[in-house]
Design a protein around this motif. Sequence first.
Motif, PDB file in Angstrom:
ATOM      1  N   TYR A 257       0.827  -1.202   0.000  1.00  0.00           N
ATOM      2  CA  TYR A 257       0.000   0.000   0.000  1.00  0.00           C
ATOM      3  C   TYR A 257       0.865   1.257   0.000  1.00  0.00           C
ATOM      4  CZ  TYR A 257      -3.803   3.120   1.365  1.00  0.00           C
ATOM      5  OH  TYR A 257      -4.724   4.126   1.392  1.00  0.00           O
ATOM      6  N   LEU A 258       1.913   1.272   0.791  1.00  0.00           N
ATOM      7  CA  LEU A 258       2.820   2.417   0.811  1.00  0.00           C
ATOM      8  C   LEU A 258       3.540   2.578  -0.518  1.00  0.00           C
ATOM      9  CD1 LEU A 258       4.363   2.103   4.395  1.00  0.00           C
ATOM     10  CD2 LEU A 258       2.648   3.752   3.602  1.00  0.00           C
ATOM     11  N   THR A 259       3.871   1.468  -1.169  1.00  0.00           N
ATOM     12  CA  THR A 259       4.516   1.535  -2.484  1.00  0.00           C
ATOM     13  C   THR A 259       3.589   2.157  -3.516  1.00  0.00           C
ATOM     14  OG1 THR A 259       5.826  -0.439  -1.978  1.00  0.00           O
ATOM     15  CG2 THR A 259       5.637   0.183  -4.292  1.00  0.00           C
ATOM     16  N   LEU A 260       2.313   1.769  -3.495  1.00  0.00           N
ATOM     17  CA  LEU A 260       1.351   2.342  -4.438  1.00  0.00           C
ATOM     18  C   LEU A 260       1.135   3.831  -4.165  1.00  0.00           C
ATOM     19  CD1 LEU A 260      -1.264  -0.558  -4.513  1.00  0.00           C
ATOM     20  CD2 LEU A 260       0.299   0.099  -6.356  1.00  0.00           C
ATOM     21  N   CYS A 261       1.062   4.202  -2.885  1.00  0.00           N
ATOM     22  CA  CYS A 261       0.935   5.635  -2.552  1.00  0.00           C
ATOM     23  C   CYS A 261       2.173   6.404  -3.008  1.00  0.00           C
ATOM     24  CB  CYS A 261       0.724   5.807  -1.054  1.00  0.00           C
ATOM     25  SG  CYS A 261      -0.863   5.182  -0.447  1.00  0.00           S
ATOM     26  N   PHE A 262       3.345   5.802  -2.824  1.00  0.00           N
ATOM     27  CA  PHE A 262       4.576   6.436  -3.292  1.00  0.00           C
ATOM     28  C   PHE A 262       4.558   6.613  -4.803  1.00  0.00           C
ATOM     29  CE2 PHE A 262       8.812   5.841  -5.145  1.00  0.00           C
ATOM     30  CZ  PHE A 262       9.476   6.934  -4.607  1.00  0.00           C
ATOM     31  N   THR A 263       3.946   5.676  -5.530  1.00  0.00           N
ATOM     32  CA  THR A 263       3.877   5.780  -6.993  1.00  0.00           C
ATOM     33  C   THR A 263       3.108   7.021  -7.418  1.00  0.00           C
ATOM     34  OG1 THR A 263       3.941   3.363  -7.159  1.00  0.00           O
ATOM     35  CG2 THR A 263       3.178   4.582  -9.100  1.00  0.00           C
ATOM     36  N   PHE A 264       2.018   7.332  -6.722  1.00  0.00           N
ATOM     37  CA  PHE A 264       1.258   8.542  -7.048  1.00  0.00           C
ATOM     38  C   PHE A 264       2.109   9.793  -6.850  1.00  0.00           C
ATOM     39  CE2 PHE A 264      -2.330   5.683  -6.606  1.00  0.00           C
ATOM     40  CZ  PHE A 264      -3.246   6.182  -7.518  1.00  0.00           C
ATOM     41  N   VAL A 265       2.918   9.810  -5.800  1.00  0.00           N
ATOM     42  CA  VAL A 265       3.784  10.960  -5.539  1.00  0.00           C
ATOM     43  C   VAL A 265       4.940  10.993  -6.531  1.00  0.00           C
ATOM     44  CG1 VAL A 265       5.202  12.119  -3.807  1.00  0.00           C
ATOM     45  CG2 VAL A 265       3.152  10.882  -3.109  1.00  0.00           C
ATOM     46  N   TRP A 266       5.498   9.832  -6.826  1.00  0.00           N
ATOM     47  CA  TRP A 266       6.644   9.744  -7.731  1.00  0.00           C
ATOM     48  C   TRP A 266       6.299  10.267  -9.125  1.00  0.00           C
ATOM     49  CZ3 TRP A 266       7.222   5.859 -11.752  1.00  0.00           C
ATOM     50  CH2 TRP A 266       8.461   5.935 -12.396  1.00  0.00           C
ATOM     51  N   THR A 267       5.092   9.966  -9.616  1.00  0.00           N
ATOM     52  CA  THR A 267       4.684  10.485 -10.918  1.00  0.00           C
ATOM     53  C   THR A 267       4.604  12.012 -10.904  1.00  0.00           C
ATOM     54  OG1 THR A 267       2.360  10.159 -10.311  1.00  0.00           O
ATOM     55  CG2 THR A 267       3.420   8.405 -11.561  1.00  0.00           C
ATOM     56  N   ARG A 268       4.197  12.570  -9.762  1.00  0.00           N
ATOM     57  CA  ARG A 268       4.125  14.036  -9.671  1.00  0.00           C
ATOM     58  C   ARG A 268       5.506  14.663  -9.721  1.00  0.00           C
ATOM     59  NH1 ARG A 268       1.118  17.655  -4.933  1.00  0.00           N
ATOM     60  NH2 ARG A 268       1.682  19.686  -5.828  1.00  0.00           N
ATOM     61  N   THR A 269       6.495  14.019  -9.142  1.00  0.00           N
ATOM     62  CA  THR A 269       7.850  14.573  -9.153  1.00  0.00           C
ATOM     63  C   THR A 269       8.578  14.357 -10.471  1.00  0.00           C
ATOM     64  OG1 THR A 269       8.798  12.522  -8.265  1.00  0.00           O
ATOM     65  CG2 THR A 269       8.038  14.150  -6.684  1.00  0.00           C
ATOM     66  N   SER A 270       8.148  13.391 -11.268  1.00  0.00           N
ATOM     67  CA  SER A 270       8.932  12.959 -12.422  1.00  0.00           C
ATOM     68  C   SER A 270       8.358  13.382 -13.767  1.00  0.00           C
ATOM     69  CB  SER A 270       9.084  11.431 -12.414  1.00  0.00           C
ATOM     70  OG  SER A 270       9.628  10.978 -11.202  1.00  0.00           O
ATOM     71  N   LEU A 271       7.036  13.460 -13.902  1.00  0.00           N
ATOM     72  CA  LEU A 271       6.410  13.627 -15.206  1.00  0.00           C
ATOM     73  C   LEU A 271       5.860  15.034 -15.381  1.00  0.00           C
ATOM     74  CD1 LEU A 271       4.458  10.247 -15.428  1.00  0.00           C
ATOM     75  CD2 LEU A 271       6.717  10.780 -16.349  1.00  0.00           C
TER      76      LEU A 271
END
Length: 312
Positions: A257-271
């Motif tokens: 669950y934390l990995t999936l939440c991190f994915t939402f944040v990671w896309t904001r920082t990267s794309l």
Amino acid sequence: MMMTINMMAIILIVFISIAFFTLMERKIISYSQNRKGPNKASMTGIMQPMADAIKLMNKEVNLNYKSNFFMFMLSPTVNIFCSGLMWFIYPSAFCFKFMKMSVLYIISCMSVNIIAVMAMSWSSNSNFSLLGMMRTISQLVSYEINLMMIILLSINMSEQMNLEHMKNLTQMSPMALMMTLIFMLWMITSLAETNRTPFDFSEGESELISGFNIEFSGKSFMFVFLAEYSSILIMAMLTSTMFFSMTPMSHMFTPLYLTLCFTFVWTRTSLPRFRYDKLMAANWQQVLPVSMTALLVSFSLKLYYTKNYNQN
């Protein structure tokens, strides 16, 4: 009485989770940009979400003199109420169990959220709010069709409308082979449904300032903010259940669950952000045709194996 206490406990836990999710997001974004982020409130900034909540609750609610007062004050409450209702479908230590028709329940709550966005824009009586609403509604409706296609695919593969049974669809073979592609489409759709980067067109600061919620401040803005981040956590929960066979009662649920939440944040920082016309074209010309094809393939495979099973 006990059921009411349990429901209030779940809502309180969800709000606390949203608060610290925003802190995690700000920390990840700041460190990705080589800066510190929140680090003043209490130890290492751990109380920053509480400080933000207190600030928002004490700010004045500005009212447009041409706005519809009743609908203006009610629509953010309806928005956060619908987001909160979706948390009652998951089993937890508070004696809640999966609903028998939990998938239909989720779809209904998502649909009402769109009406709440329309009410917020209309009641604001602002041109920028109207433009933001038109972009938001067209985006949500377009990608909601794709979301329904993927959910129909999951229902077809599991033959259930209950998340408790749908969580086992990744163990099915050979139809589970297509789940990698469907998972990618699901993540794209989830980002668009939650208005996250690179699909955050409902709040385009450069052209719409803040989109449909431009006139909201104080407690009203806090409700809109909580509903948006609650939808992110809900989509992460749905993803873990539908594609990874995990529920909140599973041992490995928390890391996933934390990995999936991190994915939402990671896309904001990267794309970077898309252009709006490319976003809509990507759905109608690429994402939706692929999901419809996968749905047809799943129906064909299910029919083929069911027919062979009955013959044998």
